[in-house]
Scaffold this active site. Structure first.
Site, PDB file in Angstrom:
ATOM      1  N   LYS A 176       1.010  45.434  -3.182  1.00  0.00           N
ATOM      2  CA  LYS A 176       1.382  45.840  -1.815  1.00  0.00           C
ATOM      3  C   LYS A 176       0.220  46.681  -1.300  1.00  0.00           C
ATOM      4  O   LYS A 176      -0.065  47.755  -1.815  1.00  0.00           O
ATOM      5  CB  LYS A 176       2.676  46.651  -1.856  1.00  0.00           C
ATOM      6  CG  LYS A 176       3.541  46.530  -0.621  1.00  0.00           C
ATOM      7  CD  LYS A 176       2.948  47.170   0.624  1.00  0.00           C
ATOM      8  CE  LYS A 176       3.122  48.666   0.646  1.00  0.00           C
ATOM      9  NZ  LYS A 176       2.366  49.325   1.719  1.00  0.00           N
ATOM     10  N   THR A 233       6.345  59.829  -3.015  1.00  0.00           N
ATOM     11  CA  THR A 233       6.621  58.386  -3.102  1.00  0.00           C
ATOM     12  C   THR A 233       6.757  57.974  -4.564  1.00  0.00           C
ATOM     13  O   THR A 233       7.643  57.183  -4.920  1.00  0.00           O
ATOM     14  CB  THR A 233       5.502  57.575  -2.417  1.00  0.00           C
ATOM     15  OG1 THR A 233       5.296  58.097  -1.109  1.00  0.00           O
ATOM     16  CG2 THR A 233       5.863  56.113  -2.316  1.00  0.00           C
ATOM     17  N   GLU A 251      -0.136  57.140 -10.883  1.00  0.00           N
ATOM     18  CA  GLU A 251      -1.386  57.844 -10.578  1.00  0.00           C
ATOM     19  C   GLU A 251      -1.147  58.603  -9.285  1.00  0.00           C
ATOM     20  O   GLU A 251      -1.169  58.013  -8.203  1.00  0.00           O
ATOM     21  CB  GLU A 251      -2.538  56.845 -10.386  1.00  0.00           C
ATOM     22  CG  GLU A 251      -2.885  56.044 -11.614  1.00  0.00           C
ATOM     23  CD  GLU A 251      -3.655  56.830 -12.661  1.00  0.00           C
ATOM     24  OE1 GLU A 251      -3.847  58.046 -12.486  1.00  0.00           O
ATOM     25  OE2 GLU A 251      -4.033  56.227 -13.656  1.00  0.00           O
ATOM     26  N   CYS A 285      -8.128  61.596  -4.702  1.00  0.00           N
ATOM     27  CA  CYS A 285      -7.081  62.263  -5.490  1.00  0.00           C
ATOM     28  C   CYS A 285      -7.699  63.291  -6.434  1.00  0.00           C
ATOM     29  O   CYS A 285      -7.104  64.325  -6.707  1.00  0.00           O
ATOM     30  CB  CYS A 285      -6.275  61.245  -6.276  1.00  0.00           C
ATOM     31  SG  CYS A 285      -7.314  60.138  -7.221  1.00  0.00           S
ATOM     32  N   GLU A 382      -1.943  69.946  -2.202  1.00  0.00           N
ATOM     33  CA  GLU A 382      -3.005  68.969  -1.930  1.00  0.00           C
ATOM     34  C   GLU A 382      -3.205  68.827  -0.421  1.00  0.00           C
ATOM     35  O   GLU A 382      -2.244  68.653   0.326  1.00  0.00           O
ATOM     36  CB  GLU A 382      -2.603  67.612  -2.525  1.00  0.00           C
ATOM     37  CG  GLU A 382      -3.685  66.567  -2.398  1.00  0.00           C
ATOM     38  CD  GLU A 382      -3.283  65.234  -3.027  1.00  0.00           C
ATOM     39  OE1 GLU A 382      -2.165  64.763  -2.768  1.00  0.00           O
ATOM     40  OE2 GLU A 382      -4.104  64.673  -3.785  1.00  0.00           O
TER      41      GLU A 382
END
Ligand code: NAD
Length: 480
Positions: A176, A233, A251, A285, A382
């Site tokens: 996706k 998510t 991850e 990230c 973050e």
């Protein structure tokens, strides 16, 4: 692939297809819509899963001699290298990143396929001694259908990172793609198609996370989930995986710190800061979002990092500017909101913190906060933007406590030339990988992944391959 209308399709079961809805794609440097793509729904997901199941059941990838898969992956790599120059402008434009970085994403993608091609025929089991009455051995079998959800910051690179080992191990894959940056991945699909990937072995579908993404991960016929994206998510996806108890690789995000000791080489440090937090507008990230600096050199480092931030040329990715826009209006608002909050909580804004007044797109100034303390949100949360938070420390123990003082554990860094300090730091820092004297040191060969809220499972390197297989033990009684 010529595409004068700039409308793109999904790749499902070996075919290019439209969907009932379309998604507009805008250019982060201007905010203007310039392309569109088919926006998949649950029916499209069902079609992709059915094609993948047919591919898995046929055994075309799992039952062939493994060297055939190796050759296929090498052909895919060669096709990706051929299209890198053509796919890069589209990826740069949809994402805001520089043309050079977009091209690099395709070349890194090619490297993933080459690397895992080299492993496809070396997935070897063990013979386990049980005495004269038994023969025992293990085999690694593909998991089946791997459902993979990719974020928007490095879509081509991250897609290849999971796709290549999954195919090397003989799985079928449904990816996706991210709704704000899916176009570069259509070039990746076309490279796989041209290389002769069997029908159904790969589908790449774009759609909203809450529609196509949710339908994919909840589908009863997928065998595994590989997710790269935000913690929130990831946690939702884990709840869905728990319903069927299927394995997953997560991850997730990070709030990574570099610890800087007084003997650090200042040029090495500044070059790492430039890459660590301003590359890809900080949307990495594993970004160096915190700098912990020994008090003896603290003022000097704050001054030099500020000078670096102010020297960066802000501009369009297509012109290979030093600091490019963030990928969406939403991301820009989030970064600016977090800067405002940092100021409200008492962090010292040394430079930046705003959208440049002379630019239309989703730009954020290179931003430096100093005197940041552990209670502040800019220390713990973050940002995913070009924002660095600097904190002083007095002792080594304090430095490691500060570095480990968030809910994340993706990467950490240390800048020193003292070997014993390096070794102590590499043990003390709680993270999936530790960079010494170069942020992002490592490569596709080195395992990557997090601990704590940064996730679990490893991508990259030989280790990643074993996420895409199940171990089966066969024990045979050979005596009567
Ligand atoms: P996100 O979680 O918003 O989206 C990631 C992907 O998940 C997108 O494709 C999205 O469509 C999909 N998605 C959203 N809701 C879903 C649902 N309910 N079901 C299934 N899929 C769904 O993250 P993002 O904003 O695209 O990416 C930024 C985040 O990703 C940051 O936190 C960053 O740290 C993290 N990230 C981690 C790594 C890593 O390797 N650890 C790499 C890149 C980005």
């Amino acid at each position: 692939m010529t595409n004068p209308t700039n409308h793109w399709q999904n790749y499902i079961g070996g075919h290019w297809v439209d969907a009932e809805q379309t998604l507009d794609i805008d250019d982060p440097a201007t905010g203007a819509v310039f392309a569109s793509i088919a926006c998949a729904d649950k029916n499209d997901v069902d079609r992709a899963v059915a094609a993948a199941r047919q591919c898995v059941d046929s055994g075309v990838l799992s039952d062939c001699r493994p060297v055939k898969r190796a050759e296929l992956l090498q052909r895919i790599a060669a096709e990706i290298r051929k299209i890198a120059d053509k796919g890069a402008p589209l990826l740069a434009r949809e994402n805001g990143k520089t043309l050079n970085d977009a091209r690099d994403e395709f070349l890194i993608a090619a490297r993933y396929f080459e690397y895992y091609a080299g492993m496809a025929d070396k997935i070897e089991g063990k013979s386990i001694p049980l005495g004269a009455d038994y023969v025992d051995f293990t085999v690694y079998e593909p998991v089946g259908i791997s459902a993979q959800i990719v974020p928007w910051n490095f879509p081509v690179d991250i897609c290849a990172r999971s796709l290549a080992p999954a195919l090397a191990a003989g799985n079928a894959v449904i990816v996706k793609s991210p709704e704000i940056s899916p176009l570069g991945m259509t070039w990746l699909a076309s490279a796989c198609h041209r290389a002769g990937l069997p029908e159904g072995a790969l589908s790449i579908i774009c759609g909203y996370g809450h529609e196509a993404g949710a339908a994919l991960i909840a589908h009863e016929d997928i065998d595994q989930i590989v997710f790269t994206g935000s913690v929130a998510t990831g946690q939702n996806i884990l709840r869905s995986a728990a319903e069927r108890a299927i394995p997953s690789v997560m991850e997730l995000g990070g709030k990574s710190a570099a610890v800087v000791f007084p003997d650090a080489d200042m040029d090495q440090l500044l070059s790492s800061v430039k890459w660590g937090i301003f590359f890809n507008a900080g949307q990495v990230c594993s970004a160096m979002s915190r700098l912990l600096v020994h008090r003896d050199i603290y003022d000097d480092v704050v001054a030099k990092v500020t000078e670096l931030a102010q020297s960066l040329k802000v501009g369009n990715g297509m012109d290979n500017a030093d600091l490019t826009p963030v990928a969406s209006a939403r991301q820009q608002q989030q970064v600016l909101r977090m800067c405002d909050q940092a100021v409200a909580e008492g962090a010292r804004l040394v430079t930046g913190g705003q959208a440049p007044a002379d630019r239309k797109g989703y730009f954020v100034e290179a931003t430096v906060f100093a005197d940041v303390t552990p209670e502040m949100s800019i220390f713990t949360d973050e940002v995913f933007g070009p924002v660095i938070a600097i904190t002083p420390f007095d002792s080594e123990e304090e430095a490691y406590a500060l570095a480990n003082g968030t809910d994340y554990g993706l990467v950490a860094g240390v800048f020193t030339h003292d070997l014993t300090t390096t070794m102590r730091a590499s043990r003390a820092l709680k993270a999936g990988q530790v960079f010494v004297n170069e942020w992002y040191a490592g490569g596709i060969e080195t395992p990557f992944g997090g601990i704590k809220l940064s996730g679990f499972g490893r991508e990259k390197g030989q280790e990643a391959l074993y996420s895409y297989v199940n171990t089966k033990n066969v024990a045979i009684r050979v005596s009567k």
